[in-house]
Enzyme design. Sequence first.
Site, PDB file in Angstrom:
ATOM      1  N   ARG A  20      19.734  18.323  -5.635  1.00  0.00           N
ATOM      2  CA  ARG A  20      20.530  19.461  -6.211  1.00  0.00           C
ATOM      3  C   ARG A  20      21.969  18.931  -6.746  1.00  0.00           C
ATOM      4  O   ARG A  20      22.599  18.839  -5.959  1.00  0.00           O
ATOM      5  CB  ARG A  20      20.727  20.650  -4.981  1.00  0.00           C
ATOM      6  CG  ARG A  20      21.498  21.955  -5.825  1.00  0.00           C
ATOM      7  CD  ARG A  20      21.600  22.775  -4.389  1.00  0.00           C
ATOM      8  NE  ARG A  20      22.249  24.238  -4.827  1.00  0.00           N
ATOM      9  CZ  ARG A  20      21.507  25.068  -5.163  1.00  0.00           C
ATOM     10  NH1 ARG A  20      20.376  25.130  -4.726  1.00  0.00           N
ATOM     11  NH2 ARG A  20      21.904  26.420  -5.307  1.00  0.00           N
ATOM     12  N   HIS A  68      16.461  25.257 -12.955  1.00  0.00           N
ATOM     13  CA  HIS A  68      16.170  25.792 -11.522  1.00  0.00           C
ATOM     14  C   HIS A  68      14.762  26.076 -11.308  1.00  0.00           C
ATOM     15  O   HIS A  68      14.048  27.082 -11.086  1.00  0.00           O
ATOM     16  CB  HIS A  68      17.180  26.972 -10.927  1.00  0.00           C
ATOM     17  CG  HIS A  68      17.218  27.112  -9.591  1.00  0.00           C
ATOM     18  ND1 HIS A  68      16.623  26.180  -8.645  1.00  0.00           N
ATOM     19  CD2 HIS A  68      18.039  27.901  -8.790  1.00  0.00           C
ATOM     20  CE1 HIS A  68      17.018  26.463  -7.452  1.00  0.00           C
ATOM     21  NE2 HIS A  68      17.654  27.502  -7.498  1.00  0.00           N
ATOM     22  N   GLN A  72      13.042  27.724  -8.418  1.00  0.00           N
ATOM     23  CA  GLN A  72      13.451  29.101  -7.994  1.00  0.00           C
ATOM     24  C   GLN A  72      12.584  29.779  -8.977  1.00  0.00           C
ATOM     25  O   GLN A  72      12.014  30.879  -8.648  1.00  0.00           O
ATOM     26  CB  GLN A  72      14.931  29.561  -8.450  1.00  0.00           C
ATOM     27  CG  GLN A  72      15.307  30.722  -8.587  1.00  0.00           C
ATOM     28  CD  GLN A  72      15.263  31.658  -7.226  1.00  0.00           C
ATOM     29  OE1 GLN A  72      16.122  31.039  -6.241  1.00  0.00           O
ATOM     30  NE2 GLN A  72      14.558  32.639  -7.185  1.00  0.00           N
ATOM     31  N   ASP A 114      21.695  37.846 -12.344  1.00  0.00           N
ATOM     32  CA  ASP A 114      22.103  36.616 -11.645  1.00  0.00           C
ATOM     33  C   ASP A 114      23.649  36.660 -11.960  1.00  0.00           C
ATOM     34  O   ASP A 114      24.349  37.591 -12.481  1.00  0.00           O
ATOM     35  CB  ASP A 114      21.760  35.136 -12.353  1.00  0.00           C
ATOM     36  CG  ASP A 114      21.779  33.956 -11.768  1.00  0.00           C
ATOM     37  OD1 ASP A 114      22.744  33.995 -10.575  1.00  0.00           O
ATOM     38  OD2 ASP A 114      21.584  32.860 -12.045  1.00  0.00           O
ATOM     39  N   CYS A 128      18.127  36.021  -7.805  1.00  0.00           N
ATOM     40  CA  CYS A 128      18.097  34.801  -7.245  1.00  0.00           C
ATOM     41  C   CYS A 128      18.905  34.509  -6.051  1.00  0.00           C
ATOM     42  O   CYS A 128      18.552  33.608  -5.070  1.00  0.00           O
ATOM     43  CB  CYS A 128      18.146  33.504  -8.245  1.00  0.00           C
ATOM     44  SG  CYS A 128      19.598  33.372  -9.003  1.00  0.00           S
ATOM     45  N   ARG A 180      10.916  31.790  -1.372  1.00  0.00           N
ATOM     46  CA  ARG A 180      11.414  30.236  -1.759  1.00  0.00           C
ATOM     47  C   ARG A 180      10.773  29.211  -0.715  1.00  0.00           C
ATOM     48  O   ARG A 180      10.276  28.292  -1.009  1.00  0.00           O
ATOM     49  CB  ARG A 180      13.018  30.368  -1.659  1.00  0.00           C
ATOM     50  CG  ARG A 180      13.670  30.913  -2.658  1.00  0.00           C
ATOM     51  CD  ARG A 180      13.439  29.982  -4.229  1.00  0.00           C
ATOM     52  NE  ARG A 180      13.769  28.631  -3.993  1.00  0.00           N
ATOM     53  CZ  ARG A 180      14.887  28.095  -4.018  1.00  0.00           C
ATOM     54  NH1 ARG A 180      16.166  28.797  -4.313  1.00  0.00           N
ATOM     55  NH2 ARG A 180      15.027  26.721  -3.852  1.00  0.00           N
TER      56      ARG A 180
END
Length: 336
Positions: free
Chosen positions: A103, A130, A133, A228, A269, A297
């Site tokens: 990440r 991402h 996700q 988001d 998310c 996830r």
Amino acid sequence: MVQHFIATQDFSKEKLLEIIELVRLLKVADKEGACPKLLQGASLGMLFEEPSTRTRISFEVAMTKLGGHALYLKPGEIHLGARESLSDTARVISRMVDVIEARTLKHETVVALAKDATVPVINGLTDYNHPTQVLCDVFTMMEHAPKGKKLEDLHVTFVGDATNVCSSLMWICTRMGMHFTHAAPKAYQAPEDWQAIARKNCETSGGTLTVTDDPAAAVAKADFIYTDLWWWVGQEDEIPDRRAAFMPAYQVNSALLAKAPPSAKVMHCLPASRGVEATDEVLDGPQSIIFDQAENRLHTEKGILVWLVYPRLKHPSPELVAHHKGEIEAFLASGS
């Protein structure tokens, strides 16, 4: 050749559906307390340049449930392009773990790691995309799709800034033949190069792409309304301008939700700035699936890890294990 998971664009619709089916099977097994230890003895190196909740926990718990082990590695604990090149870091870590999750603040860092790693590298989020996700998001949409609707029938509306999640969601939805809409003020809409990738996907998948500054029209057919954060790391000085541009028209609230079909589900998310891009009333309301999405996830990481790592592991016979155990025990006994 090592297979990495850097972007969903690297995979065909068929391959993405294959991974999603593996995610589903692992989730069913997990819910019955029977998650198979498919990665027994395997190790995951997790490189984090910034804090994380869902990504860190989901990968670490996923490896534990699969019988493996995860190492949390953050700046200051290892050399990640400082005092040691990224190339050397990638090659050293590859000799000690079976898979790497990274990440990073810059997408180029993950790409560079993958270039020299000799084990799979998973993109756990960059400033560009991402992918873990949004694979989770499509899986979640399939679980919550209106009865009778196929994946290709689904309308997904992203309301808000052109974030790394927006780009990734746009690309995977159009890759899968879904209908994707981005609603944002013109200054914050998906850039043309992002749209070009999505339109190329639509040419072969049958999906559609719409970019608009009319949030009410954008949600009119939505099966899923996604939002988001309105600003990313490094954009803190833009917060007043961004609030002014998005509020109140692009806030996902009860007024906007009322303009969507009654069956529409709300997604985020996370983390969320509650009362900013979405209200508590919506995030905690009956149409919200944000916590199902967050849980998924975990199951998604299990699927990606198994898909990448299981075929690479050695699976010795019991006889071979017993042979080596006997040799080592004999050696140890001879020195006592």
